[in-house]
Motif scaffolding. Structure first.
Motif, PDB file in Angstrom:
ATOM      1  N   TYR A  94     -23.293  -8.457  16.918  1.00 30.76           N
ATOM      2  CA  TYR A  94     -22.009  -8.631  17.589  1.00 30.76           C
ATOM      3  C   TYR A  94     -21.207  -9.710  16.875  1.00 30.76           C
ATOM      4  O   TYR A  94     -21.767 -10.675  16.360  1.00 30.76           O
ATOM      5  CB  TYR A  94     -22.212  -9.066  19.045  1.00 30.76           C
ATOM      6  CG  TYR A  94     -22.492  -7.925  20.003  1.00 30.76           C
ATOM      7  CD1 TYR A  94     -21.447  -7.211  20.593  1.00 30.76           C
ATOM      8  CD2 TYR A  94     -23.801  -7.568  20.331  1.00 30.76           C
ATOM      9  CE1 TYR A  94     -21.695  -6.175  21.475  1.00 30.76           C
ATOM     10  CE2 TYR A  94     -24.063  -6.526  21.211  1.00 30.76           C
ATOM     11  CZ  TYR A  94     -22.997  -5.834  21.785  1.00 30.76           C
ATOM     12  OH  TYR A  94     -23.243  -4.801  22.649  1.00 30.76           O
ATOM     13  N   LEU A  95     -19.887  -9.541  16.845  1.00 31.02           N
ATOM     14  CA  LEU A  95     -18.981 -10.542  16.312  1.00 31.02           C
ATOM     15  C   LEU A  95     -17.977 -10.944  17.385  1.00 31.02           C
ATOM     16  O   LEU A  95     -17.626 -10.141  18.259  1.00 31.02           O
ATOM     17  CB  LEU A  95     -18.238 -10.003  15.084  1.00 31.02           C
ATOM     18  CG  LEU A  95     -19.093  -9.675  13.852  1.00 31.02           C
ATOM     19  CD1 LEU A  95     -18.213  -9.140  12.731  1.00 31.02           C
ATOM     20  CD2 LEU A  95     -19.889 -10.889  13.389  1.00 31.02           C
ATOM     21  N   LEU A 103     -17.298 -10.321  22.827  1.00 30.63           N
ATOM     22  CA  LEU A 103     -18.037  -9.919  21.637  1.00 30.63           C
ATOM     23  C   LEU A 103     -17.780  -8.445  21.358  1.00 30.63           C
ATOM     24  O   LEU A 103     -17.653  -7.639  22.278  1.00 30.63           O
ATOM     25  CB  LEU A 103     -19.545 -10.146  21.837  1.00 30.63           C
ATOM     26  CG  LEU A 103     -20.007 -11.579  22.070  1.00 30.63           C
ATOM     27  CD1 LEU A 103     -21.510 -11.607  22.350  1.00 30.63           C
ATOM     28  CD2 LEU A 103     -19.676 -12.463  20.885  1.00 30.63           C
ATOM     29  N   ASN A 106     -20.553  -4.889  15.960  1.00 27.06           N
ATOM     30  CA  ASN A 106     -20.182  -4.694  14.562  1.00 27.06           C
ATOM     31  C   ASN A 106     -21.130  -3.749  13.833  1.00 27.06           C
ATOM     32  O   ASN A 106     -20.712  -2.970  12.984  1.00 27.06           O
ATOM     33  CB  ASN A 106     -20.156  -6.046  13.850  1.00 27.06           C
ATOM     34  CG  ASN A 106     -19.795  -5.931  12.389  1.00 27.06           C
ATOM     35  OD1 ASN A 106     -18.714  -5.458  12.054  1.00 27.06           O
ATOM     36  ND2 ASN A 106     -20.698  -6.341  11.510  1.00 27.06           N
ATOM     37  N   GLY A 176     -20.708 -14.886  16.252  1.00 22.90           N
ATOM     38  CA  GLY A 176     -21.350 -13.641  16.658  1.00 22.90           C
ATOM     39  C   GLY A 176     -22.821 -13.851  16.936  1.00 22.90           C
ATOM     40  O   GLY A 176     -23.291 -14.992  17.079  1.00 22.90           O
TER      41      GLY A 176
END
Length: 225
Positions: A94-95, A103, A106, A176
């Motif tokens: 996650y970013l 979040l 990604n 992230g």
């Protein structure tokens, strides 16, 4: 020959050798054999092999992530390689999405695409990843089927039995998370968690490079216009 033996719930390795005696006509008269317990040697060999694999994962990818113009693709390849090495079945990257203040998923592996769409955005403080990002600290969830921790409800629904999530940092700020989960065991070793931490640090550098490269392209386009 060398082969395994199951002794109760333990695996043993043995080396066996047979000596045969024949008469002048080539007929077998008899023989005897020896069996040697080589379990410790096999365990040492496996430990060394795993150690060399971890060194290779770190050294091979570090330079590639720093030099590549497409770090995103290398991150996904790296995470799949780590999954295989650690006998894991899922990973989630996650970013931080500053616009939506949450979040954004990604990269991932190990769950169906339709499920991934449902968790594409994750609020801070929700599930393991959201809590790791909010609190800026690693969360390791083990023996998940028996834990009452509500943070693990989401990954438990994926059949995950052990899960570790590391926050990604850039200039001291959380950008992230990176997490790995397994469905085949209940715990992780310290060596495995150490590898995940090192990989998370590399991924954080790669994600920051991706952001910088994007910013450079946008500035170049603006100057051209």
């Amino acid at each position: 020959i060398e082969h395994r033996l199951m002794v109760g719930d333990q695996t043993k390795w043995v080396r066996e050798k047979a000596y045969l005696e024949f008469n002048d006509a080539g007929e077998l008269l008899g023989g005897f054999g020896i069996t040697q317990d080589i379990t410790e040697r096999k365990q040492a060999e496996e430990t060394l092999k795993k150690s060399l694999e971890r060194v290779a994962i770190i050294s091979d990818t570090a330079s590639q992530l720093l030099m590549s113009q497409t770090p995103q693709l290398l991150v996904e390849a790296l995470c799949h390689r780590v999954m295989e090495h650690l006998d894991c079945h899922t990973f989630f990257n996650y970013l931080v999405d500053d616009v939506k203040n949450c979040l954004r998923l990604n990269a991932y592996s190990g769950i169906p695409e339709d499920i991934a769409k449902e968790i594409h955005f994750l609020d801070y403080g929700v599930a393991v990843c959201g809590c790791a990002a909010r609190d800026a600290c690693r969360i390791v969830a083990e023996n998940i089927p028996a834990t009452p921790d509500i943070r693990t409800d989401l990954v438990r629904s994926f059949g995950i039995t052990a899960y570790a999530c590391h926050p990604l940092f850039s200039l001291g700020q959380v950008i992230g998370t990176l997490s790995f989960g397994t469905r085949s065991r209940l715990t992780f070793t310290e060596d495995e968690l150490s590898l995940m931490k090192t990989v998370a640090e590399q991924v954080a550098i790669a994600m920051e490079r991706t952001r910088l490269l994007q910013s450079e392209r946008e500035r170049a386009d603006e100057m051209e216009r």
